[in-house]
Design a protein around this motif. Structure first.
Motif, PDB file in Angstrom:
ATOM      1  N   ALA A 126       0.832  -1.204   0.000  1.00  0.00           N
ATOM      2  CA  ALA A 126       0.000   0.000   0.000  1.00  0.00           C
ATOM      3  C   ALA A 126       0.866   1.253   0.000  1.00  0.00           C
ATOM      4  O   ALA A 126       0.479   2.281  -0.577  1.00  0.00           O
ATOM      5  CB  ALA A 126      -0.932  -0.008   1.206  1.00  0.00           C
ATOM      6  N   HIS A 127       2.036   1.193   0.617  1.00  0.00           N
ATOM      7  CA  HIS A 127       2.934   2.351   0.636  1.00  0.00           C
ATOM      8  C   HIS A 127       3.437   2.677  -0.775  1.00  0.00           C
ATOM      9  O   HIS A 127       3.545   3.847  -1.145  1.00  0.00           O
ATOM     10  CB  HIS A 127       4.112   2.109   1.574  1.00  0.00           C
ATOM     11  CG  HIS A 127       3.705   1.929   3.000  1.00  0.00           C
ATOM     12  ND1 HIS A 127       3.121   2.926   3.742  1.00  0.00           N
ATOM     13  CD2 HIS A 127       3.779   0.857   3.811  1.00  0.00           C
ATOM     14  CE1 HIS A 127       2.844   2.490   4.953  1.00  0.00           C
ATOM     15  NE2 HIS A 127       3.238   1.218   5.025  1.00  0.00           N
ATOM     16  N   ARG A 128       3.741   1.654  -1.557  1.00  0.00           N
ATOM     17  CA  ARG A 128       4.196   1.875  -2.930  1.00  0.00           C
ATOM     18  C   ARG A 128       3.072   2.498  -3.748  1.00  0.00           C
ATOM     19  O   ARG A 128       3.308   3.404  -4.529  1.00  0.00           O
ATOM     20  CB  ARG A 128       4.632   0.542  -3.534  1.00  0.00           C
ATOM     21  CG  ARG A 128       5.011   0.574  -4.956  1.00  0.00           C
ATOM     22  CD  ARG A 128       6.474   0.584  -5.311  1.00  0.00           C
ATOM     23  NE  ARG A 128       7.396   0.132  -4.331  1.00  0.00           N
ATOM     24  CZ  ARG A 128       8.225  -0.888  -4.471  1.00  0.00           C
ATOM     25  NH1 ARG A 128       8.203  -1.589  -5.577  1.00  0.00           N
ATOM     26  NH2 ARG A 128       9.079  -1.195  -3.538  1.00  0.00           N
ATOM     27  N   LEU A 129       1.858   1.997  -3.573  1.00  0.00           N
ATOM     28  CA  LEU A 129       0.720   2.583  -4.299  1.00  0.00           C
ATOM     29  C   LEU A 129       0.459   4.016  -3.858  1.00  0.00           C
ATOM     30  O   LEU A 129       0.217   4.893  -4.687  1.00  0.00           O
ATOM     31  CB  LEU A 129      -0.533   1.739  -4.080  1.00  0.00           C
ATOM     32  CG  LEU A 129      -0.721   0.547  -4.992  1.00  0.00           C
ATOM     33  CD1 LEU A 129      -1.930  -0.274  -4.555  1.00  0.00           C
ATOM     34  CD2 LEU A 129      -0.854   0.958  -6.436  1.00  0.00           C
ATOM     35  N   ALA A 130       0.522   4.259  -2.551  1.00  0.00           N
ATOM     36  CA  ALA A 130       0.291   5.610  -2.038  1.00  0.00           C
ATOM     37  C   ALA A 130       1.337   6.574  -2.589  1.00  0.00           C
ATOM     38  O   ALA A 130       1.010   7.705  -2.980  1.00  0.00           O
ATOM     39  CB  ALA A 130       0.315   5.598  -0.512  1.00  0.00           C
TER      40      ALA A 130
ATOM     41  N   ALA B 267      -2.240   8.506 -11.627  1.00  0.00           N
ATOM     42  CA  ALA B 267      -1.896   7.240 -10.976  1.00  0.00           C
ATOM     43  C   ALA B 267      -2.906   6.160 -11.324  1.00  0.00           C
ATOM     44  O   ALA B 267      -2.527   5.015 -11.589  1.00  0.00           O
ATOM     45  CB  ALA B 267      -1.804   7.425  -9.455  1.00  0.00           C
ATOM     46  N   GLU B 268      -4.187   6.521 -11.343  1.00  0.00           N
ATOM     47  CA  GLU B 268      -5.205   5.543 -11.728  1.00  0.00           C
ATOM     48  C   GLU B 268      -4.990   5.070 -13.157  1.00  0.00           C
ATOM     49  O   GLU B 268      -5.153   3.887 -13.463  1.00  0.00           O
ATOM     50  CB  GLU B 268      -6.610   6.121 -11.542  1.00  0.00           C
ATOM     51  CG  GLU B 268      -7.035   6.147 -10.093  1.00  0.00           C
ATOM     52  CD  GLU B 268      -8.453   6.646  -9.898  1.00  0.00           C
ATOM     53  OE1 GLU B 268      -9.200   6.791 -10.900  1.00  0.00           O
ATOM     54  OE2 GLU B 268      -8.819   6.862  -8.738  1.00  0.00           O
ATOM     55  N   ASP B 269      -4.582   5.974 -14.028  1.00  0.00           N
ATOM     56  CA  ASP B 269      -4.292   5.611 -15.414  1.00  0.00           C
ATOM     57  C   ASP B 269      -3.115   4.635 -15.472  1.00  0.00           C
ATOM     58  O   ASP B 269      -3.180   3.622 -16.175  1.00  0.00           O
ATOM     59  CB  ASP B 269      -3.996   6.865 -16.234  1.00  0.00           C
ATOM     60  CG  ASP B 269      -3.806   6.563 -17.705  1.00  0.00           C
ATOM     61  OD1 ASP B 269      -4.673   5.867 -18.283  1.00  0.00           O
ATOM     62  OD2 ASP B 269      -2.793   7.014 -18.264  1.00  0.00           O
ATOM     63  N   VAL B 270      -2.055   4.933 -14.725  1.00  0.00           N
ATOM     64  CA  VAL B 270      -0.874   4.056 -14.694  1.00  0.00           C
ATOM     65  C   VAL B 270      -1.245   2.688 -14.148  1.00  0.00           C
ATOM     66  O   VAL B 270      -0.869   1.651 -14.709  1.00  0.00           O
ATOM     67  CB  VAL B 270       0.265   4.695 -13.859  1.00  0.00           C
ATOM     68  CG1 VAL B 270       1.351   3.679 -13.524  1.00  0.00           C
ATOM     69  CG2 VAL B 270       0.853   5.884 -14.593  1.00  0.00           C
TER      70      VAL B 270
ATOM     71  N   PRO C 256      -8.532   4.985  -3.685  1.00  0.00           N
ATOM     72  CA  PRO C 256      -7.100   5.095  -3.924  1.00  0.00           C
ATOM     73  C   PRO C 256      -6.364   5.147  -2.583  1.00  0.00           C
ATOM     74  O   PRO C 256      -6.887   5.664  -1.605  1.00  0.00           O
ATOM     75  CB  PRO C 256      -6.951   6.411  -4.674  1.00  0.00           C
ATOM     76  CG  PRO C 256      -8.277   7.034  -4.775  1.00  0.00           C
ATOM     77  CD  PRO C 256      -9.286   6.116  -4.180  1.00  0.00           C
ATOM     78  N   PRO C 257      -5.157   4.606  -2.524  1.00  0.00           N
ATOM     79  CA  PRO C 257      -4.436   4.493  -1.255  1.00  0.00           C
ATOM     80  C   PRO C 257      -3.717   5.782  -0.874  1.00  0.00           C
ATOM     81  O   PRO C 257      -2.509   5.844  -0.823  1.00  0.00           O
ATOM     82  CB  PRO C 257      -3.433   3.376  -1.550  1.00  0.00           C
ATOM     83  CG  PRO C 257      -3.167   3.514  -2.998  1.00  0.00           C
ATOM     84  CD  PRO C 257      -4.451   3.957  -3.604  1.00  0.00           C
ATOM     85  N   LEU C 258      -4.463   6.842  -0.624  1.00  0.00           N
ATOM     86  CA  LEU C 258      -3.852   8.109  -0.226  1.00  0.00           C
ATOM     87  C   LEU C 258      -3.746   8.238   1.270  1.00  0.00           C
ATOM     88  O   LEU C 258      -4.437   7.695   2.021  1.00  0.00           O
ATOM     89  CB  LEU C 258      -4.649   9.292  -0.790  1.00  0.00           C
ATOM     90  CG  LEU C 258      -4.693   9.348  -2.317  1.00  0.00           C
ATOM     91  CD1 LEU C 258      -5.593  10.502  -2.757  1.00  0.00           C
ATOM     92  CD2 LEU C 258      -3.319   9.537  -2.921  1.00  0.00           C
TER      93      LEU C 258
END
Length: 130
Positions: free
Chosen positions: A21-25, A36-39, A128-130
């Motif tokens: 989750a940290h990498r996604l955030a 980010a959602e596009d990527v 999203p993992p913000l």
């Protein structure tokens, strides 16, 4: 000859997948939510396509191409926090390099299981993992 058995037990292999989750955030903070959602969406599509392609290569015995395909899975999975998937893809590559057909069969089956579960897990994230 062997003996006859009355019952056969089917073992269902179930593993929990781990998403970083940290990498996604960090990806969301770096690129912004829309980018980010596009990527992530493009990465998911590419992972699904490469897993399908890898399965075909494995069935056809094209080990050099399978190795290239699994190496690319590592980079994509790592980018979006699918560290477990990246590690298992590395195990597949190692099995190919070792020329160990039994290890390859086991690790490749695991790659497909983990890949499917990882794709479902990240796709099902509601926020999203913000």
């Amino acid at each position: 000859m062997g003996e006859n058995v009355d019952q056969v037990t089917l073992l269902k292999q179930q593993e929990r997948v781990r998403l970083d989750a940290h990498r996604l955030a960090a990806l969301y903070l770096q690129l912004g939510e829309a980018n980010a959602e596009d990527v992530v969406c493009r990465a998911l599509e590419e992972l699904a396509a490469r897993l399908t392609h890898a399965e075909r290569l494995y069935r056809e015995g094209q080990m050099a191409d399978l190795r290239k395909c699994t190496r690319s899975l590592i980079a994509i999975a790592d980018q979006i926090g699918m560290l477990h998937l990246a590690r298992v893809a590395g195990d597949v590559t190692g099995s190919i390099d070792a020329g160990d057909a039994n290890a390859l069969a086991a690790t490749f089956a695991r790659l497909l299981r983990i890949g499917e579960r990882s794709l479902c897990e990240i796709w099902d994230m509601s926020d999203p993992p913000l």
